[in-house]
Scaffold this motif. Structure first.
Motif, PDB file in Angstrom:
ATOM      1  N   PRO A 199       7.714 -19.966  -3.843  1.00  7.65           N
ATOM      2  CA  PRO A 199       7.694 -19.470  -5.229  1.00  7.65           C
ATOM      3  C   PRO A 199       6.334 -18.941  -5.670  1.00  7.65           C
ATOM      4  CG  PRO A 199       8.836 -21.588  -5.085  1.00  7.65           C
ATOM      5  CD  PRO A 199       8.188 -21.358  -3.758  1.00  7.65           C
ATOM      6  N   MET A 200       5.250 -19.566  -5.196  1.00 13.62           N
ATOM      7  CA  MET A 200       3.928 -19.118  -5.635  1.00 13.62           C
ATOM      8  C   MET A 200       3.630 -17.705  -5.151  1.00 13.62           C
ATOM      9  SD  MET A 200       1.325 -19.577  -7.416  1.00 13.62           S
ATOM     10  CE  MET A 200       1.635 -21.279  -7.876  1.00 13.62           C
ATOM     11  N   ALA A 201       3.985 -17.401  -3.905  1.00 11.66           N
ATOM     12  CA  ALA A 201       3.776 -16.050  -3.391  1.00 11.66           C
ATOM     13  C   ALA A 201       4.590 -15.036  -4.189  1.00 11.66           C
ATOM     14  CB  ALA A 201       4.157 -15.988  -1.915  1.00 11.66           C
ATOM     15  N   ALA A 202       5.810 -15.412  -4.559  1.00 12.54           N
ATOM     16  CA  ALA A 202       6.642 -14.523  -5.362  1.00 12.54           C
ATOM     17  C   ALA A 202       6.042 -14.310  -6.749  1.00 12.54           C
ATOM     18  CB  ALA A 202       8.060 -15.084  -5.475  1.00 12.54           C
ATOM     19  N   GLN A 203       5.446 -15.355  -7.307  1.00 15.19           N
ATOM     20  CA  GLN A 203       4.790 -15.218  -8.609  1.00 15.19           C
ATOM     21  C   GLN A 203       3.600 -14.266  -8.527  1.00 15.19           C
ATOM     22  OE1 GLN A 203       5.465 -16.572 -11.682  1.00 15.19           O
ATOM     23  NE2 GLN A 203       7.313 -17.626 -11.019  1.00 15.19           N
ATOM     24  N   ILE A 204       2.874 -14.306  -7.401  1.00 13.80           N
ATOM     25  CA  ILE A 204       1.731 -13.392  -7.230  1.00 13.80           C
ATOM     26  C   ILE A 204       2.210 -11.946  -7.185  1.00 13.80           C
ATOM     27  CG2 ILE A 204      -0.080 -12.671  -5.631  1.00 13.80           C
ATOM     28  CD1 ILE A 204      -0.378 -15.631  -4.854  1.00 13.80           C
ATOM     29  N   LEU A 205       3.295 -11.689  -6.438  1.00 15.83           N
ATOM     30  CA  LEU A 205       3.843 -10.334  -6.389  1.00 15.83           C
ATOM     31  C   LEU A 205       4.248  -9.867  -7.776  1.00 15.83           C
ATOM     32  CD1 LEU A 205       6.145  -9.798  -3.273  1.00 15.83           C
ATOM     33  CD2 LEU A 205       3.930  -8.796  -3.775  1.00 15.83           C
ATOM     34  N   ALA A 206       4.944 -10.727  -8.515  1.00 18.36           N
ATOM     35  CA  ALA A 206       5.372 -10.341  -9.857  1.00 18.36           C
ATOM     36  C   ALA A 206       4.175 -10.168 -10.789  1.00 18.36           C
ATOM     37  CB  ALA A 206       6.327 -11.391 -10.427  1.00 18.36           C
ATOM     38  N   GLY A 207       3.120 -10.958 -10.570  1.00 20.81           N
ATOM     39  CA  GLY A 207       1.913 -10.787 -11.378  1.00 20.81           C
ATOM     40  C   GLY A 207       1.287  -9.425 -11.160  1.00 20.81           C
ATOM     41  N   LEU A 208       1.258  -8.969  -9.907  1.00 28.01           N
ATOM     42  CA  LEU A 208       0.777  -7.615  -9.632  1.00 28.01           C
ATOM     43  C   LEU A 208       1.691  -6.578 -10.286  1.00 28.01           C
ATOM     44  CD1 LEU A 208      -0.191  -7.952  -5.854  1.00 28.01           C
ATOM     45  CD2 LEU A 208      -1.724  -7.895  -7.827  1.00 28.01           C
ATOM     46  N   GLY A 209       2.996  -6.841 -10.256  1.00 29.17           N
ATOM     47  CA  GLY A 209       3.939  -5.933 -10.919  1.00 29.17           C
ATOM     48  C   GLY A 209       3.698  -5.878 -12.413  1.00 29.17           C
ATOM     49  N   ALA A 210       3.464  -7.043 -13.030  1.00 27.32           N
ATOM     50  CA  ALA A 210       3.200  -7.078 -14.469  1.00 27.32           C
ATOM     51  C   ALA A 210       1.912  -6.329 -14.809  1.00 27.32           C
ATOM     52  CB  ALA A 210       3.102  -8.530 -14.937  1.00 27.32           C
ATOM     53  N   ALA A 244       0.829  -1.204   0.000  1.00 25.31           N
ATOM     54  CA  ALA A 244       0.000   0.000   0.000  1.00 25.31           C
ATOM     55  C   ALA A 244       0.862   1.253   0.000  1.00 25.31           C
ATOM     56  CB  ALA A 244      -0.926  -0.004   1.214  1.00 25.31           C
ATOM     57  N   LYS A 245       1.954   1.232   0.730  1.00 27.08           N
ATOM     58  CA  LYS A 245       2.835   2.396   0.789  1.00 27.08           C
ATOM     59  C   LYS A 245       3.695   2.523  -0.465  1.00 27.08           C
ATOM     60  CE  LYS A 245       3.119   2.735   5.820  1.00 27.08           C
ATOM     61  NZ  LYS A 245       2.776   4.171   5.965  1.00 27.08           N
ATOM     62  N   THR A 246       3.957   1.398  -1.142  1.00 27.01           N
ATOM     63  CA  THR A 246       4.746   1.434  -2.373  1.00 27.01           C
ATOM     64  C   THR A 246       3.887   1.775  -3.581  1.00 27.01           C
ATOM     65  OG1 THR A 246       6.134  -0.294  -1.390  1.00 27.01           O
ATOM     66  CG2 THR A 246       6.465   0.129  -3.710  1.00 27.01           C
ATOM     67  N   ALA A 247       2.577   1.748  -3.424  1.00 30.27           N
ATOM     68  CA  ALA A 247       1.622   2.075  -4.499  1.00 30.27           C
ATOM     69  C   ALA A 247       1.655   1.060  -5.625  1.00 30.27           C
ATOM     70  CB  ALA A 247       1.882   3.485  -5.051  1.00 30.27           C
ATOM     71  N   LEU A 248       1.798  -0.220  -5.263  1.00 27.31           N
ATOM     72  CA  LEU A 248       1.698  -1.261  -6.276  1.00 27.31           C
ATOM     73  C   LEU A 248       0.224  -1.518  -6.576  1.00 27.31           C
ATOM     74  CD1 LEU A 248       3.129  -3.428  -8.021  1.00 27.31           C
ATOM     75  CD2 LEU A 248       2.787  -5.023  -6.119  1.00 27.31           C
ATOM     76  N   LEU A 249      -0.111  -1.600  -7.843  1.00 29.70           N
ATOM     77  CA  LEU A 249      -1.482  -1.899  -8.269  1.00 29.70           C
ATOM     78  C   LEU A 249      -1.953  -3.175  -7.590  1.00 29.70           C
ATOM     79  CD1 LEU A 249      -2.831  -1.438 -11.813  1.00 29.70           C
ATOM     80  CD2 LEU A 249      -3.187  -3.630 -10.712  1.00 29.70           C
ATOM     81  N   PRO A 250      -3.161  -3.256  -7.035  1.00 28.25           N
ATOM     82  CA  PRO A 250      -4.269  -2.297  -7.097  1.00 28.25           C
ATOM     83  C   PRO A 250      -4.305  -1.292  -5.939  1.00 28.25           C
ATOM     84  CG  PRO A 250      -5.059  -4.327  -6.135  1.00 28.25           C
ATOM     85  CD  PRO A 250      -3.594  -4.533  -6.400  1.00 28.25           C
ATOM     86  N   LEU A 251      -3.223  -1.178  -5.172  1.00 23.71           N
ATOM     87  CA  LEU A 251      -3.181  -0.262  -4.041  1.00 23.71           C
ATOM     88  C   LEU A 251      -2.513   1.059  -4.424  1.00 23.71           C
ATOM     89  CD1 LEU A 251      -2.128  -2.866  -1.324  1.00 23.71           C
ATOM     90  CD2 LEU A 251      -4.420  -1.980  -1.771  1.00 23.71           C
ATOM     91  N   HIS A 252      -2.673   1.441  -5.675  1.00 26.78           N
ATOM     92  CA  HIS A 252      -2.015   2.632  -6.216  1.00 26.78           C
ATOM     93  C   HIS A 252      -2.932   3.843  -6.277  1.00 26.78           C
ATOM     94  CE1 HIS A 252      -4.499   1.259  -9.481  1.00 26.78           C
ATOM     95  NE2 HIS A 252      -4.282   2.394 -10.132  1.00 26.78           N
ATOM     96  N   TYR A 297       8.093  -2.914 -12.405  1.00 28.42           N
ATOM     97  CA  TYR A 297       9.326  -3.620 -12.780  1.00 28.42           C
ATOM     98  C   TYR A 297      10.093  -4.097 -11.551  1.00 28.42           C
ATOM     99  CZ  TYR A 297       8.874  -1.962 -17.612  1.00 28.42           C
ATOM    100  OH  TYR A 297       8.434  -1.725 -18.893  1.00 28.42           O
ATOM    101  N   LEU A 298       9.995  -3.363 -10.453  1.00 28.10           N
ATOM    102  CA  LEU A 298      10.747  -3.722  -9.252  1.00 28.10           C
ATOM    103  C   LEU A 298      10.322  -5.083  -8.709  1.00 28.10           C
ATOM    104  CD1 LEU A 298      10.613  -0.278  -7.396  1.00 28.10           C
ATOM    105  CD2 LEU A 298      12.448  -1.153  -8.842  1.00 28.10           C
ATOM    106  N   PHE A 299       9.091  -5.475  -8.973  1.00 30.22           N
ATOM    107  CA  PHE A 299       8.576  -6.703  -8.392  1.00 30.22           C
ATOM    108  C   PHE A 299       8.814  -7.928  -9.266  1.00 30.22           C
ATOM    109  CE2 PHE A 299       6.517  -3.345  -6.128  1.00 30.22           C
ATOM    110  CZ  PHE A 299       6.445  -3.827  -4.830  1.00 30.22           C
ATOM    111  N   LEU A 300       9.354  -7.731 -10.467  1.00 29.82           N
ATOM    112  CA  LEU A 300       9.670  -8.874 -11.310  1.00 29.82           C
ATOM    113  C   LEU A 300      10.861  -9.655 -10.780  1.00 29.82           C
ATOM    114  CD1 LEU A 300       9.177  -7.416 -14.908  1.00 29.82           C
ATOM    115  CD2 LEU A 300       7.509  -8.529 -13.413  1.00 29.82           C
ATOM    116  N   MET A 301      11.667  -9.019  -9.918  1.00 27.01           N
ATOM    117  CA  MET A 301      12.837  -9.701  -9.372  1.00 27.01           C
ATOM    118  C   MET A 301      12.468 -10.770  -8.349  1.00 27.01           C
ATOM    119  SD  MET A 301      14.185  -6.521  -7.013  1.00 27.01           S
ATOM    120  CE  MET A 301      15.605  -7.307  -6.294  1.00 27.01           C
ATOM    121  N   PHE A 302      11.291 -10.686  -7.734  1.00 30.74           N
ATOM    122  CA  PHE A 302      10.953 -11.578  -6.624  1.00 30.74           C
ATOM    123  C   PHE A 302      10.911 -13.056  -7.035  1.00 30.74           C
ATOM    124  CE2 PHE A 302       9.997  -7.569  -4.769  1.00 30.74           C
ATOM    125  CZ  PHE A 302      10.082  -7.738  -3.395  1.00 30.74           C
ATOM    126  N   PRO A 303      10.170 -13.440  -8.094  1.00 29.91           N
ATOM    127  CA  PRO A 303      10.155 -14.869  -8.437  1.00 29.91           C
ATOM    128  C   PRO A 303      11.485 -15.348  -9.011  1.00 29.91           C
ATOM    129  CG  PRO A 303       8.962 -13.618 -10.090  1.00 29.91           C
ATOM    130  CD  PRO A 303       9.277 -12.671  -8.970  1.00 29.91           C
TER     131      PRO A 303
END
Length: 491
Positions: A274-285, A222-230, A315-321
């Protein structure tokens, strides 16, 4: 002075400056801020030199009490790189802001100017605290300082729409704070400590730890403003002063992102899965694609650049997975470096872009894209600055954005996660679309030749844009700084 005191000095310089600025008035606060900027930059560079030269983090135990009983500062390569970035952006923003918030000799002081300079120092101090801290509660303190310094800057003009935007920002920030603090309480109950290094050895994959990680992650998103919390970010930028937008986009959202990295790859390496990391990257995408499409649809320059921030954060969240699926490998190192370089390059490019848009709005009297025809002739330097910053955001070689996106793309291919490579390529094309849209209208012949104000500060914005491009010329060995002290490789 020992090297261990450098992180303390990096935090205390702007904090003490903020306290001293209050009784000095607007004119004195301005001079103090401008005097502290080179000192803070020197401290940040010294920290980077010590970390790089020693190939080890700087660690300082406050009051000589070791964790878990005491608190410690720990500055690794990531923190050092971000501290240098923060010092440069704050210094450039302070110089730029003299045109709007400066108080000349004999001129009456204003409330806006009196508020701006201490708030700018507060953001700097809170950013450095987030980068130097090594326990979850001090991270919380840094996040709150960032929020309560950035929120008033959004509403400095006192208009109704900016006050509404600031209140929306505050509501999202407070929601994030509550979620994060609940997670901290659960983590302390499960592990008996909040120190990041100690937690790395104590925190297991138990239900309370996983729940705490989920709550803290949601709060930080929420503080980083990642979609959908943007939803708070575009309105906050729309009416904020250019200097406020620059530091909000370049630094404030990066503080919570760095804390998220500490949580995932410091406190909980390998635990979220890995699945949680994929979810973060999915939000980033989704942020990359939808944010870029939204930027293409905007009619105002500031909103276009604001939605661009939403996209670039993705783009910052693509690194997680890529790190979570291949820990300790060269591929993970590429992804880590790519994500950090993206954060740094974006900070310089977006600060330059927001300052430039502020200049154009002041000069032309508006920021409507369809009415900026002729700006290329009336404002050649700002248009060049916008174009250079756009090259970095697009990832065009040889810019810093290209280096970052190339590393992420290569890591995605090596990890067998080719779909992230497609997102990176599509995002670059969409970014090119909205950058070209602005440049094509601005370079068209038109009537935008009657200035309403001077274009003071255009050289400062240009320098920031040039820095964002020059980052791409650094050899990859120079980026080895950001690998030093990675907790996912061991304390």
């Amino acid at each position: 002075m020992s090297a261990g005191m450098l992180p303390v000095l990096a935090v205390m310089l702007p904090v003490l400056g903020m306290v001293l600025a209050l009784p000095l008035g607007a004119r004195g606060a301005e001079r103090l801020t401008l005097a502290l900027a080179p000192l803070g930059l020197a401290v940040a560079v010294a920290i980077a030199v010590v970390v790089y030269g020693g190939s080890a983090p700087i660690r300082h135990e406050l009051g000589h009490w070791a964790p878990p009983l005491g608190l410690a500062f720990r500055v690794d390569g990531l923190s050092a790189a971000m501290m240098v970035t923060a010092a440069v952006v704050i210094g450039a923003t302070a110089l730029f802001a003299r045109g709007q918030f400066g108080t000349a000799a004999g001129e009456a002081e204003t409330r806006r100017a009196f508020a701006f300079w201490p708030l700018l120092l507060a953001i700097w101090g809170a950013t450095n605290l987030a980068l130097a801290a090594n326990d979850l509660f001090t991270f919380y303190v840094a996040l709150e300082l960032l929020t309560f310094a950035a929120m008033p800057m959004v509403a400095l003009d006192g208009k109704r729409e900016t006050l509404e935007a600031a209140l929306r920002y505050l509501m999202f920030a407070l929601l994030g704070s509550v979620l994060y603090l609940l997670g901290v309480a659960l983590m302390y109950g499960a592990a008996g400590t909040l120190d990041v290094v100690v937690l790395a050895s104590r925190a297991g994959g138990t239900y309370p730890v996983l729940l705490a990680a989920a709550l803290m992650t949601a709060g930080l998103l929420a503080k980083t403003a990642l979609l959908p919390l943007h939803l708070w970010l575009p309105p906050a930028h729309a009416g904020a002063p250019a200097a406020a937008s620059a530091v909000l986009s370049a630094l404030v959202v990066k503080g919570s992102f760095v804390i998220l990295l500490r949580l995932w790859f410091g406190v909980l390496p390998g635990i979220p899965g890995p699945m949680a990391a994929q979810i973060l990257a999915g939000l980033g995408a989704a942020a990359i694609l939808l944010g870029s499409v939204a930027a293409l649809a905007q009619e105002r320059l500031k909103l276009l650049v604001a939605y661009s921030t939403v996209a670039q954060i993705g783009y910052l969240f693509l690194m997680f997975p890529l790190i979570a699926s291949m820990p300790g490998t060269e591929t993970a190192a590429k992804a880590w470096t790519g994500g950090v370089v993206q954060a740094v390059a974006h900070a310089f490019a977006k600060a330059a872009m927001f300052l430039t848009v502020g200049l154009m709005a002041a000069r032309l009297g508006h920021d409507r894209i369809r009415d900026i025809a002729g700006a290329g002739r009336a404002l050649p330097v700002p248009m060049i600055t916008f174009g250079l910053a756009g090259l970095t955001l697009m990832g065009v070689p040889p810019s810093g954005g290209f280096a970052a996106k190339w590393l992420l793309l290569a890591a995605a291919i090596e990890a067998g996660q080719w779909w992230w490579a497609l997102v990176i390529l599509c995002g670059g094309l969409l970014t090119g679309g909205y950058v070209y849209r602005v440049l094509s209208v601005g370079l068209r012949a038109g009537e935008a030749t009657a200035p309403t104000r001077s274009a003071d500060g255009q050289g400062i914005a240009l320098v920031l844009a040039i820095v964002s491009v020059l980052l791409g010329f650094l050899p990859l060995g120079a980026f080895g700084l950001v690998q030093i002290g990675r907790l996912d490789l061991g304390p």
